[in-house]
Write an enzyme that holds these catalytic residues in place. Structure first.
Site, PDB file in Angstrom:
ATOM      1  N   GLN A 161      33.800   8.135  20.492  1.00 19.84           N
ATOM      2  CA  GLN A 161      34.117   7.224  19.385  1.00 19.84           C
ATOM      3  C   GLN A 161      33.483   7.717  18.078  1.00 19.84           C
ATOM      4  O   GLN A 161      34.116   7.723  17.025  1.00 19.84           O
ATOM      5  CB  GLN A 161      33.616   5.814  19.736  1.00 19.84           C
ATOM      6  CG  GLN A 161      33.963   4.781  18.686  1.00 19.84           C
ATOM      7  CD  GLN A 161      35.435   4.379  18.711  1.00 19.84           C
ATOM      8  OE1 GLN A 161      35.958   4.020  19.751  1.00 19.84           O
ATOM      9  NE2 GLN A 161      36.098   4.437  17.577  1.00 19.84           N
TER      10      GLN A 161
ATOM     11  N   ASP B 185      30.715  -3.753  15.330  1.00 19.91           N
ATOM     12  CA  ASP B 185      31.212  -3.738  16.718  1.00 19.91           C
ATOM     13  C   ASP B 185      31.111  -5.176  17.225  1.00 19.91           C
ATOM     14  O   ASP B 185      30.505  -6.038  16.562  1.00 19.91           O
ATOM     15  CB  ASP B 185      30.311  -2.782  17.540  1.00 19.91           C
ATOM     16  CG  ASP B 185      30.719  -2.670  19.007  1.00 19.91           C
ATOM     17  OD1 ASP B 185      31.863  -3.033  19.351  1.00 19.91           O
ATOM     18  OD2 ASP B 185      29.876  -2.227  19.827  1.00 19.91           O
TER      19      ASP B 185
ATOM     20  N   ARG C 186      33.413   6.283  32.400  1.00 20.34           N
ATOM     21  CA  ARG C 186      32.947   5.104  31.643  1.00 20.34           C
ATOM     22  C   ARG C 186      32.148   4.241  32.608  1.00 20.34           C
ATOM     23  O   ARG C 186      32.673   3.801  33.632  1.00 20.34           O
ATOM     24  CB  ARG C 186      34.126   4.324  31.073  1.00 20.34           C
ATOM     25  CG  ARG C 186      33.711   2.974  30.507  1.00 20.34           C
ATOM     26  CD  ARG C 186      34.790   2.289  29.688  1.00 20.34           C
ATOM     27  NE  ARG C 186      34.912   2.888  28.383  1.00 20.34           N
ATOM     28  CZ  ARG C 186      35.466   2.277  27.335  1.00 20.34           C
ATOM     29  NH1 ARG C 186      35.930   1.056  27.447  1.00 20.34           N
ATOM     30  NH2 ARG C 186      35.542   2.893  26.168  1.00 20.34           N
TER      31      ARG C 186
HETATM   32  N1  NVA Z   1      29.870  -2.126  22.373  1.00 15.74           N
HETATM   33  C1  NVA Z   1      31.190  -2.281  22.975  1.00 15.74           C
HETATM   34  C2  NVA Z   1      32.051  -1.114  22.634  1.00 15.74           C
HETATM   35  C3  NVA Z   1      33.453  -1.204  23.149  1.00 15.74           C
HETATM   36  C4  NVA Z   1      34.276  -0.009  22.814  1.00 15.74           C
HETATM   37  C5  NVA Z   1      31.007  -2.421  24.470  1.00 15.74           C
HETATM   38  O1  NVA Z   1      30.217  -1.661  25.056  1.00 15.74           O
HETATM   39  O2  NVA Z   1      31.650  -3.298  25.058  1.00 15.74           O
HETATM   40  N1   CP Z   2      36.869   1.676  21.272  1.00 18.23           N
HETATM   41  C1   CP Z   2      37.049   1.782  22.595  1.00 18.23           C
HETATM   42  O1   CP Z   2      36.406   2.590  23.279  1.00 18.23           O
HETATM   43  O2   CP Z   2      38.014   0.961  23.079  1.00 18.23           O
HETATM   44  P1   CP Z   2      38.364   0.684  24.601  1.00 18.23           P
HETATM   45  O3   CP Z   2      37.232  -0.109  25.194  1.00 18.23           O
HETATM   46  O4   CP Z   2      39.651  -0.084  24.552  1.00 18.23           O
HETATM   47  O5   CP Z   2      38.527   1.984  25.313  1.00 18.23           O
END
Ligand code: NVA
Ligand code: CP
Length: 315
Positions: free
Chosen positions: A131, A230, A101
């Site tokens: 997701q 989102d 990530r």
């Molecule tokens: N768009 C959000 C998704 C979190 C799962 C982010 O990147 O913070």
């Molecule tokens: N939806 C999602 O990826 O959640 P987290 O940021 O908690 O992993």
């Protein structure tokens, strides 16, 4: 070596297998382990916060019989400037798979290019494919006949995507919709039109850019089978949060807006949610809100994805 960095890393003929495997893992959870990762160790490198992704991968690797190492980027030499390529080569000597990530999508593609183990994208600024597969599975569970073809159940369905229409979740849904044969209407402020990067990706994958952008949220939800939103401020955008809050107000999923979709439409949100901002509490309380099924299904879908990648790595 097969990786899962974007929705299109599984081709149409493989999708049925991935979704069926996720359904099987869900049905048999708690029964003796399948052991497809027995004797393996997988690493996870995270540069951003996470609840669902981290926990579902850690639990999933354990349930598949593997061992997992969670590595905060700043705890390893990558955070002090060791190159992405050297990190990938070194980790490839120790572990059997990597879940990443981070911010820049190019970092994930570079890690994968230099790895001799499967790499999974656990969210970048560009895409969040784990997701989208999970969300499509969650919708298909409701739309398919019992035991029926999950992937076929997605075909022709319409998604309305509201709010931040040019970041990871919107991009990923555009790519996912094209792959699954779904229609997508995105509604967001002027200036938030989906960008060149996602158009280039569609082109590279030979997919038609079959999405519709509008600044009118009611136009987007008309006839929608699935209403999706989102957060308005994603990780890394915190400095813009005040401005975004004002810009995106018209795109909040209120009970009134949700009622303008199909009468049996589902509501989804990848979470974390901010009730009172992008979604009204009444929508979260609606029985057609399936956010916690989405969260749970991350586990089953990601186990299926890992099993498919591990199988291809053994060949
Ligand atoms: N768009 C959000 C998704 C979190 C799962 C982010 O990147 O913070
Ligand atoms: N939806 C999602 O990826 O959640 P987290 O940021 O908690 O992993």
């Amino acid at each position: 070596m097969k990786h899962f960095l974007k929705e299109t890393d599984f081709h149409a003929p493989e999708l049925g297998e991935v979704f069926a495997l996720a359904r099987e893992y869900k049905r048999t959870r708690g029964q003796p382990r399948t052991g497809v990762l027995a004797g393996q160790t997988w690493a996870m490198i995270f540069s951003k916060s996470s609840t669902r992704t981290r926990v579902s991968f850690e639990v999933g690797i354990h349930e598949l019989g593997g061992h997992v190492l969670f590595l905060n980027r700043n705890d390893i030499q990558l955070g002090r400037g060791e190159s992405i390529e050297d990190t990938a080569k070194v980790l490839s000597r120790f572990v059997h798979g990597l879940v990443v990530r981070t911010y820049d999508h190019a970092d994930v593609t570079r890690l994968a290019a230099a790895s001799t183990m499967p790499v999974i994208n656990a969210l970048t600024d560009f895409l969040h494919p784990c997701q989208i597969y999970t969300d499509a599975f969650t919708a298909a569970e409701r739309w398919a006949a019992p035991g029926g073809d999950l992937v076929a159940a997605l075909k022709g369905r319409k998604i309305a995507y509201l709010g931040d229409t040019c970041f990871n979740m919107a991009n990923s849904w555009i790519l996912g919709a094209a792959l699954f044969g779904m229609k997508i209407s995105l509604a967001g402020p002027k200036g938030f039109e989906p960008g060149a990067e996602i158009q280039a990706q569609l082109k590279a994958d030979g997919l038609k850019a079959d999405y519709h952008f509008t600044t009118d949220p009611y136009e987007a939800v008309a006839g929608a089978d699935l209403v999706y939103t989102d957060v308005w401020t994603s990780m890394g955008q915190e400095e813009e949060s005040k401005k975004r809050l004002a810009q995106m107000q018209p795109y909040a999923v209120t009970a009134k807006l949700f009622a303008a979709a199909k009468p049996d439409a589902l509501f989804m949100h990848c979470l974390p949610a901010h009730p009172g901002e992008e979604v009204e509490q009444a929508v979260l309380d609606n029985p057609r809100c399936v956010i916690f099924d989405e969260a749970e299904n991350r586990l089953h879908m990601q186990k299926a994805i890992m099993a498919m990648l591990a199988k291809s790595a053994r060949k």
